[in-house]
Design an enzyme around this catalytic site. Structure first.
Site, PDB file in Angstrom:
ATOM      1  N   LYS A   1       0.859  -1.196   0.000  1.00  0.00           N
ATOM      2  CA  LYS A   1       0.000   0.000   0.000  1.00  0.00           C
ATOM      3  C   LYS A   1       0.885   1.232   0.000  1.00  0.00           C
ATOM      4  CE  LYS A   1      -3.246   3.062   0.737  1.00  0.00           C
ATOM      5  NZ  LYS A   1      -4.208   3.422  -0.334  1.00  0.00           N
TER       6      LYS A   1
ATOM      7  N   LEU B   1      -5.490   7.383   1.699  1.00  0.00           N
ATOM      8  CA  LEU B   1      -4.108   6.957   1.991  1.00  0.00           C
ATOM      9  C   LEU B   1      -3.923   6.400   3.406  1.00  0.00           C
ATOM     10  CD1 LEU B   1      -1.422   9.371   0.504  1.00  0.00           C
ATOM     11  CD2 LEU B   1      -1.241   6.908   0.727  1.00  0.00           C
TER      12      LEU B   1
ATOM     13  N   CYS C   1      -2.493   9.718  -6.492  1.00  0.00           N
ATOM     14  CA  CYS C   1      -3.539   9.497  -5.488  1.00  0.00           C
ATOM     15  C   CYS C   1      -4.580  10.600  -5.607  1.00  0.00           C
ATOM     16  CB  CYS C   1      -2.970   9.493  -4.068  1.00  0.00           C
ATOM     17  SG  CYS C   1      -4.290   9.230  -2.861  1.00  0.00           S
TER      18      CYS C   1
ATOM     19  N   GLY D   1     -12.496  -1.230 -11.639  1.00  0.00           N
ATOM     20  CA  GLY D   1     -13.326  -2.303 -12.167  1.00  0.00           C
ATOM     21  C   GLY D   1     -13.706  -2.104 -13.622  1.00  0.00           C
TER      22      GLY D   1
ATOM     23  N   GLY E   1      -9.489  -2.939 -14.394  1.00  0.00           N
ATOM     24  CA  GLY E   1     -10.550  -3.740 -14.998  1.00  0.00           C
ATOM     25  C   GLY E   1     -10.251  -5.204 -15.190  1.00  0.00           C
TER      26      GLY E   1
HETATM   27  C1  LIG Z   1      -2.524   6.324  -2.592  1.00  0.00           C
HETATM   28  C2  LIG Z   1      -3.805   6.690  -2.520  1.00  0.00           C
HETATM   29  C3  LIG Z   1      -4.820   6.110  -3.396  1.00  0.00           C
HETATM   30  C4  LIG Z   1      -6.074   5.814  -2.895  1.00  0.00           C
HETATM   31  C5  LIG Z   1      -6.466   6.094  -1.494  1.00  0.00           C
HETATM   32  O1  LIG Z   1      -5.737   5.705  -0.541  1.00  0.00           O
HETATM   33  O2  LIG Z   1      -7.535   6.762  -1.349  1.00  0.00           O
HETATM   34  N1  LIG Z   1      -7.047   5.297  -3.699  1.00  0.00           N
HETATM   35  C6  LIG Z   1      -6.815   5.065  -5.030  1.00  0.00           C
HETATM   36  O3  LIG Z   1      -7.698   4.600  -5.766  1.00  0.00           O
HETATM   37  N2  LIG Z   1      -5.582   5.340  -5.544  1.00  0.00           N
HETATM   38  C7  LIG Z   1      -4.575   5.846  -4.787  1.00  0.00           C
HETATM   39  O4  LIG Z   1      -3.475   6.085  -5.326  1.00  0.00           O
END
Ligand SMILES: C=Cc1c(C(=O)O)[nH]c(=O)[nH]c1=O
Length: 310
Positions: free
Chosen positions: A44, A72, A129, A221, A249
């Site tokens: 992550k 995040l 992000c 998706g 997807g």
């Molecule tokens: C790193 C945060 C990200 C997040 C998040 O932690 O909200 N969600 C995403 O779809 N892509 C991201 O790059």
């Protein structure tokens, strides 16, 4: 049927692994991905310090995919660095560490610390992000991206990757490619991150489905497959000598086949993994192998990047 992938100076046993953010925030999740049929592991996106993330509900599934505004949430860089110190690199599955610092200095600090650790883990800096309120996606700011990549080259001596947001205009593909091609140690790009700031509406409740940002969130998706494939194919053409990791997807062998046909070196699974769990990798790999068998292909190089035009 040979699904192995040779890139970044190593050969991984297959072509599928997790999309950063899915099944990879905690060590037990990372180890479950590594123990599965996944061919690599990515963590992550890490910030310098641990984060709770956005208020819940912050993830919602629909018939066509997902919307998320996680914000995040992560254990902080030291947690993932510690995991990288103890990771079993001998298993043949590369470990990627996703970095998404709140500032450029935070990204540089994480890169320098990682460099000092001298580990085989490969950094992937997230330029995309979409869900930290007040923070625009770096990958949509070409000046900031240029500055960041120049700084990354100084902070990190080895090969690295970046996670890109989706682009939707040939002028933007060209502008981004011109920047990315200035960086020889930028070995690969992962296309795409979620399509940012979508809005899912629930007709029964007449409300949005997630709490952050009044319901705005990144889409994944089925919603994103054509956009993901376009980004893979365009950057495959525009970034000679770099690898493209396809993301977006993938829920069966068919979409994995499409991504590789479009030029992907390897393929990530996000929304589908979130719901099916790591068993998805064996299923998708078997479906891809069967599809290849039906077409007379023995290895991925037989069809990678050979999407026909009309
Ligand atoms: C790193 C945060 C990200 C997040 C998040 O932690 O909200 N969600 C995403 O779809 N892509 C991201 O790059």
């Amino acid at each position: 049927i040979d699904l192995s992938v040779t890139w970044l100076g190593q050969t991984m046993p297959g072509c599928l692994y997790n999309a950063s953010g899915v099944w990879c925030r905690e060590e037990d999740e990372l180890e479950a991905v590594r123990a599965s049929a996944a061919a690599a592991v990515i963590s992550k996106s890490a910030t310098l310090h641990a984060r709770e993330g956005n208020p819940e509900p912050r993830y919602h599934r629909t018939a066509l995919g997902s919307i998320n505004s996680m914000g995040l949430p992560n254990r902080g860089f030291a947690y993932y660095l510690d995991y990288a110190r103890r990771y079993d690199y001998g298993c043949g599955k590369p470990l990627f560490l996703s970095l998404s610092g709140m500032t450029l200095d935070d990204n540089l600090s994480m890169l320098r610390t990682l460099a000092a650790a001298g580990l085989p883990a490969i950094p992937e800096i997230n330029l995309s992000c979409p869900n930290v309120p007040g923070k625009p996606q770096l990958g949509y700011d070409f000046v900031a991206t240029t500055e960041a990549l120049n700084a990354f080259d100084l902070a990190w001596p080895g090969r690295y990757g970046v996670k890109l947001p989706p682009y939707f205009d040939p002028a933007h593909f060209a502008a981004m490619a011109e920047i990315l091609n200035r960086h020889p140690r930028l070995a690969y790009v992962t296309c795409i991150n979620s399509i940012g700031n979508g809005l899912v509406v629930d007709v029964d409740s007449e409300a949005v489905t997630i709490k952050p940002k009044d319901g705005l969130g990144g889409l994944g998706g089925d919603y994103v497959l054509p956009t993901a494939l376009a980004n893979v194919r365009e950057f495959y053409r525009l970034l000679p000598g770099k690898d493209i990791v396809g993301c977006g997807g993938v829920k069966s062998g068919r979409e994995a086949f499409m991504h590789i046909l479009a030029g992907a070196r390897a393929v990530q699974v996000g929304t589908c993994l979130y719901h099916e769990g790591p068993a998805a990798f064996a299923r998708i790999a078997a479906e891809l192998a069967e599809l290849m068998r039906s077409k007379g292909y023995r290895r991925l190089d037989d069809f990678r990047g050979k999407l026909r035009t009309l």
